[in-house]
Design a protein around this motif. Structure first.
Motif, PDB file in Angstrom:
ATOM      1  N   ALA A   1      -3.895  -2.199  -8.368  1.00 17.27           N
ATOM      2  CA  ALA A   1      -5.052  -1.326  -8.206  1.00 17.27           C
ATOM      3  C   ALA A   1      -4.602   0.087  -7.888  1.00 17.27           C
ATOM      4  CB  ALA A   1      -5.958  -1.852  -7.096  1.00 17.27           C
ATOM      5  N   SER A   2      -5.496   1.038  -8.136  1.00 16.43           N
ATOM      6  CA  SER A   2      -5.304   2.436  -7.759  1.00 16.43           C
ATOM      7  C   SER A   2      -6.575   2.919  -7.077  1.00 16.43           C
ATOM      8  CB  SER A   2      -5.027   3.317  -8.986  1.00 16.43           C
ATOM      9  OG  SER A   2      -3.896   2.880  -9.694  1.00 16.43           O
ATOM     10  N   PHE A   3      -6.429   3.878  -6.176  1.00 13.92           N
ATOM     11  CA  PHE A   3      -7.619   4.404  -5.508  1.00 13.92           C
ATOM     12  C   PHE A   3      -7.413   5.859  -5.127  1.00 13.92           C
ATOM     13  CE2 PHE A   3      -4.964   2.395  -2.303  1.00 13.92           C
ATOM     14  CZ  PHE A   3      -4.934   3.304  -1.259  1.00 13.92           C
ATOM     15  N   VAL A   4      -8.510   6.542  -4.891  1.00 10.81           N
ATOM     16  CA  VAL A   4      -8.503   7.901  -4.352  1.00 10.81           C
ATOM     17  C   VAL A   4      -9.509   7.941  -3.219  1.00 10.81           C
ATOM     18  CG1 VAL A   4      -7.828   8.976  -6.528  1.00 10.81           C
ATOM     19  CG2 VAL A   4     -10.248   8.762  -5.977  1.00 10.81           C
ATOM     20  N   GLN A   5      -9.248   8.815  -2.255  1.00 11.61           N
ATOM     21  CA  GLN A   5     -10.163   8.939  -1.137  1.00 11.61           C
ATOM     22  C   GLN A   5     -10.222  10.381  -0.661  1.00 11.61           C
ATOM     23  OE1 GLN A   5     -11.197   5.847   1.727  1.00 11.61           O
ATOM     24  NE2 GLN A   5     -10.075   7.024   3.250  1.00 11.61           N
ATOM     25  N   GLU A   6     -11.423  10.798  -0.253  1.00 17.09           N
ATOM     26  CA  GLU A   6     -11.622  12.109   0.335  1.00 17.09           C
ATOM     27  C   GLU A   6     -12.126  11.917   1.756  1.00 17.09           C
ATOM     28  OE1 GLU A   6     -13.471  16.285  -1.213  1.00 17.09           O
ATOM     29  OE2 GLU A   6     -14.834  14.564  -1.219  1.00 17.09           O
ATOM     30  N   SER A   7     -11.560  12.697   2.680  1.00 18.25           N
ATOM     31  CA  SER A   7     -11.935  12.601   4.085  1.00 18.25           C
ATOM     32  C   SER A   7     -12.175  13.984   4.652  1.00 18.25           C
ATOM     33  CB  SER A   7     -10.815  11.913   4.893  1.00 18.25           C
ATOM     34  OG  SER A   7     -10.505  10.640   4.393  1.00 18.25           O
ATOM     35  N   LEU A   8     -12.895  14.015   5.755  1.00 22.80           N
ATOM     36  CA  LEU A   8     -13.006  15.272   6.488  1.00 22.80           C
ATOM     37  C   LEU A   8     -11.630  15.705   6.977  1.00 22.80           C
ATOM     38  CD1 LEU A   8     -16.212  14.803   8.681  1.00 22.80           C
ATOM     39  CD2 LEU A   8     -15.957  16.242   6.648  1.00 22.80           C
ATOM     40  N   PHE A   9     -11.403  16.984   7.004  1.00 24.91           N
ATOM     41  CA  PHE A   9     -10.141  17.529   7.525  1.00 24.91           C
ATOM     42  C   PHE A   9     -10.485  18.873   8.151  1.00 24.91           C
ATOM     43  CE2 PHE A   9      -5.875  18.973   7.869  1.00 24.91           C
ATOM     44  CZ  PHE A   9      -5.046  17.868   7.727  1.00 24.91           C
TER      45      PHE A   9
ATOM     46  N   MET B   1       0.861  -1.185   0.000  1.00 26.54           N
ATOM     47  CA  MET B   1       0.000   0.000   0.000  1.00 26.54           C
ATOM     48  C   MET B   1       0.896   1.234   0.000  1.00 26.54           C
ATOM     49  SD  MET B   1      -3.502  -0.288   0.490  1.00 26.54           S
ATOM     50  CE  MET B   1      -4.040   0.844   1.766  1.00 26.54           C
ATOM     51  N   ASP B   2       0.628   2.167  -0.906  1.00 20.04           N
ATOM     52  CA  ASP B   2       1.387   3.406  -0.974  1.00 20.04           C
ATOM     53  C   ASP B   2       0.410   4.566  -1.088  1.00 20.04           C
ATOM     54  OD1 ASP B   2       3.935   4.774  -1.092  1.00 20.04           O
ATOM     55  OD2 ASP B   2       3.455   5.222  -3.176  1.00 20.04           O
ATOM     56  N   LEU B   3       0.384   5.443  -0.080  1.00 22.65           N
ATOM     57  CA  LEU B   3      -0.581   6.530   0.014  1.00 22.65           C
ATOM     58  C   LEU B   3       0.122   7.864  -0.216  1.00 22.65           C
ATOM     59  CD1 LEU B   3      -2.369   5.308   3.282  1.00 22.65           C
ATOM     60  CD2 LEU B   3      -2.797   4.612   0.921  1.00 22.65           C
ATOM     61  N   LEU B   4      -0.448   8.693  -1.082  1.00 18.39           N
ATOM     62  CA  LEU B   4       0.185   9.943  -1.479  1.00 18.39           C
ATOM     63  C   LEU B   4      -0.737  11.122  -1.167  1.00 18.39           C
ATOM     64  CD1 LEU B   4       1.521   8.806  -4.975  1.00 18.39           C
ATOM     65  CD2 LEU B   4       2.812   8.971  -2.849  1.00 18.39           C
ATOM     66  N   PRO B   5      -0.344  12.004  -0.230  1.00 14.56           N
ATOM     67  CA  PRO B   5      -1.174  13.171   0.062  1.00 14.56           C
ATOM     68  C   PRO B   5      -1.213  14.103  -1.136  1.00 14.56           C
ATOM     69  CG  PRO B   5       0.971  13.391   1.103  1.00 14.56           C
ATOM     70  CD  PRO B   5       0.921  12.008   0.517  1.00 14.56           C
ATOM     71  N   SER B   6      -2.341  14.802  -1.286  1.00 14.45           N
ATOM     72  CA  SER B   6      -2.463  15.697  -2.433  1.00 14.45           C
ATOM     73  C   SER B   6      -2.906  17.101  -2.048  1.00 14.45           C
ATOM     74  CB  SER B   6      -3.441  15.115  -3.455  1.00 14.45           C
ATOM     75  OG  SER B   6      -3.542  15.963  -4.583  1.00 14.45           O
ATOM     76  N   THR B   7      -4.085  17.241  -1.419  1.00 14.47           N
ATOM     77  CA  THR B   7      -4.591  18.591  -1.166  1.00 14.47           C
ATOM     78  C   THR B   7      -5.594  18.586  -0.024  1.00 14.47           C
ATOM     79  OG1 THR B   7      -5.566  20.553  -2.232  1.00 14.47           O
ATOM     80  CG2 THR B   7      -6.486  18.418  -2.824  1.00 14.47           C
ATOM     81  N   VAL B   8      -5.694  19.733   0.651  1.00 18.26           N
ATOM     82  CA  VAL B   8      -6.694  19.965   1.686  1.00 18.26           C
ATOM     83  C   VAL B   8      -7.342  21.310   1.408  1.00 18.26           C
ATOM     84  CG1 VAL B   8      -7.093  20.415   4.128  1.00 18.26           C
ATOM     85  CG2 VAL B   8      -5.546  18.581   3.450  1.00 18.26           C
ATOM     86  N   ALA B   9      -8.673  21.358   1.414  1.00 21.37           N
ATOM     87  CA  ALA B   9      -9.391  22.611   1.190  1.00 21.37           C
ATOM     88  C   ALA B   9     -10.839  22.425   1.609  1.00 21.37           C
ATOM     89  CB  ALA B   9      -9.330  23.034  -0.280  1.00 21.37           C
ATOM     90  N   GLY B  10     -11.455  23.479   2.129  1.00 25.03           N
ATOM     91  CA  GLY B  10     -12.870  23.453   2.445  1.00 25.03           C
ATOM     92  C   GLY B  10     -13.266  22.441   3.493  1.00 25.03           C
ATOM     93  N   GLY B  11     -12.348  22.099   4.404  1.00 19.80           N
ATOM     94  CA  GLY B  11     -12.663  21.115   5.424  1.00 19.80           C
ATOM     95  C   GLY B  11     -12.588  19.683   4.954  1.00 19.80           C
ATOM     96  N   ARG B  12     -11.984  19.464   3.765  1.00 24.94           N
ATOM     97  CA  ARG B  12     -11.846  18.116   3.210  1.00 24.94           C
ATOM     98  C   ARG B  12     -10.421  17.919   2.717  1.00 24.94           C
ATOM     99  NH1 ARG B  12     -15.662  20.576   0.520  1.00 24.94           N
ATOM    100  NH2 ARG B  12     -14.550  20.334  -1.457  1.00 24.94           N
ATOM    101  N   GLY B  13      -9.932  16.700   2.848  1.00 26.23           N
ATOM    102  CA  GLY B  13      -8.617  16.343   2.329  1.00 26.23           C
ATOM    103  C   GLY B  13      -8.739  15.235   1.309  1.00 26.23           C
ATOM    104  N   TRP B  14      -7.803  15.195   0.363  1.00 28.84           N
ATOM    105  CA  TRP B  14      -7.882  14.245  -0.754  1.00 28.84           C
ATOM    106  C   TRP B  14      -6.506  13.629  -0.967  1.00 28.84           C
ATOM    107  CZ3 TRP B  14      -5.914  13.853  -5.847  1.00 28.84           C
ATOM    108  CH2 TRP B  14      -6.662  13.069  -6.737  1.00 28.84           C
TER     109      TRP B  14
END
Length: 281
Positions: A258-266, A231-244
């Protein structure tokens, strides 16, 4: 239609396994219920309900078709101590692709919704742009406990972001043998893909990552999940109370599975994981 039995339950010496997680009771046509219940001080783990939803959808497609993508939304906090009812809608069965929608329901409310697409293996070029993540082989590395995952083990290589509170690169596999069913391995990969976060790198005293909002996953090539995957996770951006953030899952021989993207509260404030119930947002 795909007529396969539920994954056979397999309880290891140390307790339940991911096969118990994936065991579903068929209530009626396109209607299933989870059978694995346990007490958990936190809301229902998103990877669990996503894997169960994919398992339910996969039981309704023509033989030989496997998932190539899924898109899910975590709508409410679920409860691991009560069953989820999974309703599958058969949107379309074409010559090459099958589209399904699934909702997971607890207490009369939808806690998770998912769209998934299935297809038969296709022919064509097999290309990857870029190299696999640079990580030491899992053999010989110190163990890394994978929280909330049943009968899954981890190994922790050198970290690309040493300052992160949680590892963003780690090996994982099922500790028990899995059946030779590609759908089961895709479901276990889904189960794994929601663990951890690529956003811990961006955590500060002001704000921190919280519960997952949505999750998208693409299956490129088959992989056995009772063998090591990275598993390799790459941070990208945080804005508007959400991170991606984005991520990849690579086999031990360097094949991108496989590849995946995820958005979470921040958001600022207390850790939202301390909440037992209630809406995620």
């Amino acid at each position: 239609m795909r007529r396969v039995p539920a994954p056979q339950q397999s309880t290891s010496e140390s307790g339940p396994t991911v096969l118990d997680v994936l065991d579903l009771e068929e209530i009626d046509r396109d209607l299933y219920r989870s059978t694995f219940l346990f007490a958990d001080p936190f809301p229902l783990y998103g990877g669990q309900v996503a894997a169960q939803a994919l398992q339910a959808a996969g039981r309704t497609v023509p033989e030989g078709r496997l998932p190539h993508s899924l898109h899910g939304y975590f709508l409410r906090s679920g409860d691991a101590a009560r069953p989820a009812v999974l309703r599958v809608d058969r949107d379309r069965d074409g010559r090459s692709f099958s589209a399904r929608r699934v909702v997971a329901i607890q207490g009369g409310e939808v806690v998770f919704s998912m769209s998934a697409s299935f297809t038969a293996p296709g022919e064509g070029p097999d290309l990857v742009v870029g190299d696999a993540p640079d990580a030491e082989p899992p053999d010989g590395l110190r163990g890394y406990a994978l929280p909330r995952l049943f009968a899954m083990e981890g190994r922790r290589p050198a970290q690309p972001y040493p300052q992160s509170h949680w590892p963003t690169r780690f090996w994982a596999r099922s500790r028990v043998a899995l059946p030779d069913d590609p759908l089961v391995h895709a479901c276990v990969l889904t189960y794994l893909s929601d663990i951890g976060t690529g956003l811990s790198v961006l955590e500060s005293d002001e704000a921190a990552p919280g519960p997952s909002l949505d999750h998208a996953l693409w299956f490129h090539r088959p992989a056995r999940l009772d063998d090591w995957v990275l598993m390799d996770l790459l941070p990208s951006t945080v804005a508007g109370g959400r991170g991606w953030y984005t991520g990849t899952i690579t086999t031990r021989d360097g094949v991108q599975a496989a590849s995946f993207v995820q958005e979470s509260l921040f958001r600022p404030g207390p850790n939202p994981f301390s909440r037992r119930r209630g809406d995620r947002a």
